[in-house]
Design a protein around this motif. Sequence first.
Motif, PDB file in Angstrom:
ATOM      1  N   ARG A 387       0.824  -1.212   0.000  1.00  0.00           N
ATOM      2  CA  ARG A 387       0.000   0.000   0.000  1.00  0.00           C
ATOM      3  C   ARG A 387       0.856   1.259   0.000  1.00  0.00           C
ATOM      4  NH1 ARG A 387      -3.555  -1.694   5.055  1.00  0.00           N
ATOM      5  NH2 ARG A 387      -1.466  -2.398   5.601  1.00  0.00           N
ATOM      6  N   HIS A 388       1.966   1.199   0.762  1.00  0.00           N
ATOM      7  CA  HIS A 388       2.882   2.342   0.783  1.00  0.00           C
ATOM      8  C   HIS A 388       3.479   2.552  -0.606  1.00  0.00           C
ATOM      9  CE1 HIS A 388       3.599   1.410   5.322  1.00  0.00           C
ATOM     10  NE2 HIS A 388       2.376   1.838   5.067  1.00  0.00           N
ATOM     11  N   TYR A 390       2.323   1.542  -3.492  1.00  0.00           N
ATOM     12  CA  TYR A 390       1.338   2.015  -4.476  1.00  0.00           C
ATOM     13  C   TYR A 390       1.060   3.504  -4.309  1.00  0.00           C
ATOM     14  CZ  TYR A 390      -2.865   3.033  -7.013  1.00  0.00           C
ATOM     15  OH  TYR A 390      -3.751   3.630  -7.858  1.00  0.00           O
ATOM     16  N   TYR A 391       0.927   3.926  -3.082  1.00  0.00           N
ATOM     17  CA  TYR A 391       0.609   5.341  -2.865  1.00  0.00           C
ATOM     18  C   TYR A 391       1.683   6.237  -3.493  1.00  0.00           C
ATOM     19  CZ  TYR A 391      -1.170   9.550  -0.633  1.00  0.00           C
ATOM     20  OH  TYR A 391      -1.690  10.795  -0.412  1.00  0.00           O
ATOM     21  N   LEU A 392       2.937   5.914  -3.236  1.00  0.00           N
ATOM     22  CA  LEU A 392       4.014   6.735  -3.787  1.00  0.00           C
ATOM     23  C   LEU A 392       4.031   6.643  -5.314  1.00  0.00           C
ATOM     24  CD1 LEU A 392       7.009   6.195  -1.323  1.00  0.00           C
ATOM     25  CD2 LEU A 392       5.118   7.787  -1.174  1.00  0.00           C
ATOM     26  N   ARG A 393       3.840   5.442  -5.823  1.00  0.00           N
ATOM     27  CA  ARG A 393       3.881   5.280  -7.282  1.00  0.00           C
ATOM     28  C   ARG A 393       2.714   5.988  -7.953  1.00  0.00           C
ATOM     29  NH1 ARG A 393       5.412  -0.608  -9.300  1.00  0.00           N
ATOM     30  NH2 ARG A 393       5.974   0.622 -11.129  1.00  0.00           N
ATOM     31  N   SER A 394       1.581   6.036  -7.283  1.00  0.00           N
ATOM     32  CA  SER A 394       0.420   6.696  -7.892  1.00  0.00           C
ATOM     33  C   SER A 394       0.668   8.194  -8.046  1.00  0.00           C
ATOM     34  CB  SER A 394      -0.834   6.454  -7.052  1.00  0.00           C
ATOM     35  OG  SER A 394      -0.829   7.286  -5.907  1.00  0.00           O
ATOM     36  N   ARG A 395       1.738   8.675  -7.430  1.00  0.00           N
ATOM     37  CA  ARG A 395       2.100  10.095  -7.579  1.00  0.00           C
ATOM     38  C   ARG A 395       3.260  10.270  -8.551  1.00  0.00           C
ATOM     39  NH1 ARG A 395      -2.672   9.845  -5.890  1.00  0.00           N
ATOM     40  NH2 ARG A 395      -3.240  11.022  -4.051  1.00  0.00           N
ATOM     41  N   ILE A 397       6.077   8.530  -8.763  1.00  0.00           N
ATOM     42  CA  ILE A 397       7.414   8.143  -8.301  1.00  0.00           C
ATOM     43  C   ILE A 397       7.681   6.709  -8.741  1.00  0.00           C
ATOM     44  CG2 ILE A 397       8.852   7.841  -6.248  1.00  0.00           C
ATOM     45  CD1 ILE A 397       7.056   9.977  -4.881  1.00  0.00           C
ATOM     46  N   ARG A 399       9.230   2.890  -9.133  1.00  0.00           N
ATOM     47  CA  ARG A 399       9.311   1.858  -8.100  1.00  0.00           C
ATOM     48  C   ARG A 399      10.601   1.942  -7.286  1.00  0.00           C
ATOM     49  NH1 ARG A 399      11.143  -3.482  -7.483  1.00  0.00           N
ATOM     50  NH2 ARG A 399       9.748  -4.810  -6.263  1.00  0.00           N
ATOM     51  N   LEU A 405      12.667   5.579  -0.751  1.00  0.00           N
ATOM     52  CA  LEU A 405      12.008   6.472   0.204  1.00  0.00           C
ATOM     53  C   LEU A 405      11.425   5.672   1.373  1.00  0.00           C
ATOM     54  CD1 LEU A 405      10.078   8.947  -2.143  1.00  0.00           C
ATOM     55  CD2 LEU A 405      11.989   9.510  -0.632  1.00  0.00           C
ATOM     56  N   ILE A 406      10.853   4.532   1.049  1.00  0.00           N
ATOM     57  CA  ILE A 406      10.183   3.749   2.090  1.00  0.00           C
ATOM     58  C   ILE A 406      11.208   3.151   3.064  1.00  0.00           C
ATOM     59  CG2 ILE A 406       8.837   1.648   2.507  1.00  0.00           C
ATOM     60  CD1 ILE A 406       7.347   2.339  -0.178  1.00  0.00           C
ATOM     61  N   GLY A 409      12.650   5.833   5.048  1.00  0.00           N
ATOM     62  CA  GLY A 409      11.613   6.300   5.966  1.00  0.00           C
ATOM     63  C   GLY A 409      11.421   5.370   7.158  1.00  0.00           C
ATOM     64  N   TYR A 410      11.679   4.115   6.915  1.00  0.00           N
ATOM     65  CA  TYR A 410      11.531   3.112   7.969  1.00  0.00           C
ATOM     66  C   TYR A 410      12.456   3.423   9.157  1.00  0.00           C
ATOM     67  CZ  TYR A 410      11.871  -1.642   9.909  1.00  0.00           C
ATOM     68  OH  TYR A 410      11.885  -2.740  10.715  1.00  0.00           O
ATOM     69  N   LEU A 450      -3.386  -4.921   1.015  1.00  0.00           N
ATOM     70  CA  LEU A 450      -4.189  -4.400  -0.091  1.00  0.00           C
ATOM     71  C   LEU A 450      -5.635  -4.857   0.026  1.00  0.00           C
ATOM     72  CD1 LEU A 450      -1.868  -4.967  -3.170  1.00  0.00           C
ATOM     73  CD2 LEU A 450      -2.427  -2.802  -2.072  1.00  0.00           C
TER      74      LEU A 450
ATOM     75  N   SER B  54      -4.415  -4.337  -6.935  1.00  0.00           N
ATOM     76  CA  SER B  54      -5.444  -5.291  -6.488  1.00  0.00           C
ATOM     77  C   SER B  54      -6.494  -5.569  -7.546  1.00  0.00           C
ATOM     78  CB  SER B  54      -6.173  -4.749  -5.255  1.00  0.00           C
ATOM     79  OG  SER B  54      -5.309  -4.693  -4.180  1.00  0.00           O
ATOM     80  N   PRO B  74       1.455   2.237 -12.333  1.00  0.00           N
ATOM     81  CA  PRO B  74       0.796   3.405 -11.733  1.00  0.00           C
ATOM     82  C   PRO B  74       1.623   4.686 -11.907  1.00  0.00           C
ATOM     83  CG  PRO B  74       1.114   1.648 -10.086  1.00  0.00           C
ATOM     84  CD  PRO B  74       1.587   1.123 -11.401  1.00  0.00           C
ATOM     85  N   ASP B  75       2.954   4.563 -11.766  1.00  0.00           N
ATOM     86  CA  ASP B  75       3.771   5.781 -11.873  1.00  0.00           C
ATOM     87  C   ASP B  75       3.815   6.292 -13.304  1.00  0.00           C
ATOM     88  OD1 ASP B  75       5.227   3.219 -11.400  1.00  0.00           O
ATOM     89  OD2 ASP B  75       6.914   4.314 -12.277  1.00  0.00           O
ATOM     90  N   ALA B  78       0.688   8.217 -13.785  1.00  0.00           N
ATOM     91  CA  ALA B  78       0.750   9.531 -13.129  1.00  0.00           C
ATOM     92  C   ALA B  78       1.570  10.499 -13.967  1.00  0.00           C
ATOM     93  CB  ALA B  78       1.349   9.386 -11.731  1.00  0.00           C
ATOM     94  N   MET B  86      -7.481   9.687  -3.302  1.00  0.00           N
ATOM     95  CA  MET B  86      -8.051   8.425  -2.816  1.00  0.00           C
ATOM     96  C   MET B  86      -9.110   8.631  -1.744  1.00  0.00           C
ATOM     97  SD  MET B  86      -4.690   6.019  -2.726  1.00  0.00           S
ATOM     98  CE  MET B  86      -3.480   6.195  -4.043  1.00  0.00           C
ATOM     99  N   PRO B  93       4.836   5.781   6.803  1.00  0.00           N
ATOM    100  CA  PRO B  93       5.654   6.210   7.928  1.00  0.00           C
ATOM    101  C   PRO B  93       7.063   6.617   7.505  1.00  0.00           C
ATOM    102  CG  PRO B  93       5.007   3.878   8.165  1.00  0.00           C
ATOM    103  CD  PRO B  93       4.364   4.388   6.926  1.00  0.00           C
ATOM    104  N   GLY B  94       7.545   7.692   8.100  1.00  0.00           N
ATOM    105  CA  GLY B  94       8.942   8.077   7.929  1.00  0.00           C
ATOM    106  C   GLY B  94       9.254   8.825   6.652  1.00  0.00           C
ATOM    107  N   VAL B  95       8.316   8.838   5.696  1.00  0.00           N
ATOM    108  CA  VAL B  95       8.578   9.569   4.456  1.00  0.00           C
ATOM    109  C   VAL B  95       8.009  10.985   4.634  1.00  0.00           C
ATOM    110  CG1 VAL B  95       8.128   9.680   1.985  1.00  0.00           C
ATOM    111  CG2 VAL B  95       8.533   7.466   3.086  1.00  0.00           C
ATOM    112  N   PHE B 100       8.538  13.786  -0.083  1.00  0.00           N
ATOM    113  CA  PHE B 100       7.583  13.070  -0.935  1.00  0.00           C
ATOM    114  C   PHE B 100       7.053  13.978  -2.042  1.00  0.00           C
ATOM    115  CE2 PHE B 100       2.856  12.618  -1.293  1.00  0.00           C
ATOM    116  CZ  PHE B 100       2.843  11.562  -2.191  1.00  0.00           C
ATOM    117  N   ALA B 107       9.210  14.043 -10.502  1.00  0.00           N
ATOM    118  CA  ALA B 107       8.954  12.871 -11.346  1.00  0.00           C
ATOM    119  C   ALA B 107       7.898  13.189 -12.401  1.00  0.00           C
ATOM    120  CB  ALA B 107       8.506  11.684 -10.489  1.00  0.00           C
TER     121      ALA B 107
END
Lengths: 454, 246
Positions: A387-388, A390-395, A397, A399, A405-406, A409-410, A450, B54, B74-75, B78, B86, B93-95, B100, B107
């Motif tokens: 999910r993380h 996908y969210y970034l890629r949908s913007r 960014i 893979r 980043l993830i 970020g961890y 997901l 999904s 998806p990218d 975009a 959404m 977390p952390g980003v 971002f 991009a």
Amino acid sequence: MTTILSDLDEGGLVARGEAGGEPSWLLDRRRAAARRFVGQAWPDSHVDEFWRSTPFDVRFDVGRAIAAATAAAEAPASVLDRVEGGGVLVRVVDGALVDVTAHPDATAAGVVAMDLGRAAVEHADLVEAHLGRLTTSGDGTGSDEDRTVSLSDAAWTGGVFIHVPDEAVVDVPLSVHVHVATPGAHLPRILAVIGRHARATLYLEHTSAPGVDALVDEVAEIVVLDGATLRLASVQDWGDGVQHLGLQKAEVHRDATVRSLAFTAGGATVRLRPEFDLVGPGAEVRPLGIYLASDGQWFDLQPFVRHIAPRASSDVLFKGALQGRSRTVFRGNVFVGRDAVGTATDENNRSLILTEGARADATPFLEIECNDITAGHGSATGQIDARHLYYLRSRGIDRDTALRLIVRGYFTDVLEEAGLPGVTEHALDVIERRIADADLSAIQVNDLGLREES
Amino acid sequence: MADLEIRDLTVEADGNEILRGVSLDLDRGRTIALMGPNGSGKSTLAYTIAGHPSYEVTGGTITWRGTELNELSPDERARLGVFLAMQYPVEVPGVSVTNFLRTAVNAVGGEELPVRTFMERLRAEMAELQVDESFLQRSVNEGFSGGEKKRFEILQMALLKPQLAVLDETDSGLDVDALRIVSEGVDRLRSPELGVLIITHYTRILRYIRPDEVHVMSGGRVVASGGPELADELEEHGYERLKTSA
Ligand SMILES: Nc1ncnc2c1ncn2[C@@H]1O[C@H](COP(=O)(O)OP(=O)(O)OP(=O)(O)O)[C@@H](O)[C@H]1O
Ligand SMILES: [Mg+2]
């Protein structure tokens, strides 16, 4: 002279100490430790509770000679290079203290940073009182049951003594940089005494020259007296040929505070014991850890917090990322003694498995002899959440960038909280480099989440 | 041919057929409202347009300005100007929000904006949408309230300047003031270059953002289409009547 580790030579040790001008009390201690050593066996994973996860005989080669100090190798970079204005840097190369870079702020505050053998003479009161006390305390908090520690007590070389006087406020970091350039066994030893109500930052850096095969048996004793504040970091940046046994034990007195970061990214095998004895009421420790294990690496991380005094608190958090055929063990030990009423303790471990074949084990271990406390623990091992990603890629960014980043970020929360000048930047670079070197196409993503989405 | 052309689209998730032949056209410069009861497949359609892993397209096509989207990640979508606000934005977390947004803007824009230029744009857009500066320090969506998440989605839309914006219940969970700020924000972004697909249960947002057409989904199909008056009718009578006539 050289000594084969598996057959420690007491006479030779004493002769070497005498030649180095060590006082008789120190020679006596070496002798006593050498005898303990002879009476002990190397750790055995079938027998020793704390070695259950890591096969000592497979991961550590003790059939080595103690490396002799050679002409000082070229100075490797220190995390202090990244700190504006620098700090105090003590370099230990191949078992010898090669130089100390002073800093005017530290000098003005009366900070002592020097060779431990010399300090045994020049600061005999402090060194005699504290050296070996935390490894041999005999009240159940000692670590002398372990032959790897007796070895250090008996045969350490290239020792460093750090003293921050009472009330001194030292904002520049003090760093002990242990560098290994010669194959063999290395026995660095550190004693640090942080005075009452003092404030200091202490780094232990560990590097090795490329391709060097070595065993490093390290002991650091850190005494943090009443009301003192210490920020502590241990940075394991070894090359692929190093096996590291590290006991870094802090004794934390009344109302003193320690926040520490164990950053482990290098080495073939690293077995690290960041230990904290909370001996004064109101003591507070926050042991943090970050580990990045890649193919072939084995990290066994064993933070140990002993609540001896009442109303002390501890909160352990170790986070790691693994890839390739690597293995990490987290065994977080918390002991709460009979008198430790009002203890608050928590310990947590999280591992991120990036690629198939890596394995992370976690065992939080609590031993509690006192009822009036609050204690928690938790551990989790998982993969990057789809999910993380996908969210970034949908913007927009891609893979790989999103994965970077993830993963970065961890670790953000731990790095931000540790807030160690120089170490933080260095750690971020190492994390970036690791991800850059990783086979991102092999990174596994957990898509379980997901399904809960809609 | 319309800019967005959806033809006979069938989609499965977890082995269940959810969309059962959806066709829809949207040109840039126009705004469509998509309504329909819970579970009718609106979000599924939105996610499918935006390439969510999904949802598996089992038949039909989605074409965006001549490109078949189904083949694209998806990218990549975009970067072709497709944006999905959404229904349930994800916490990462952390980003950091700043990092971002900057990575995403670079991009999608295809060039490295100087940090200063980016920050100026970001601050300006945040001011328009009344997003507090303190959010820059936070992690993406982490700990944001429901309404803050929705507002943050529209902030991203403002920065990424899409050509196709799918807004999935952006109005749900917003208080009256936030609804006005967000709706006006979207309205400001409307241009001949932007096609908007608004998914909603309420006519309120449609008062700020007047749709050119209203379509209604039920059971994975579009069951009714009309002008803006259809939305008012639905608000008054509900979906029951449609379902029976469909
Ligand atoms: N990943 C998934 N796996 C299984 N079923 C799914 C999945 N996603 C959606 N569905 C199912 O598909 C149907 C349509 O869901 P969808 O989210 O598209 O509805 P919606 O029209 O957006 O509803 P709402 O108005 O409540 O947001 C529902 O029955 C839902 O349970
Ligand atoms: Mg929905």
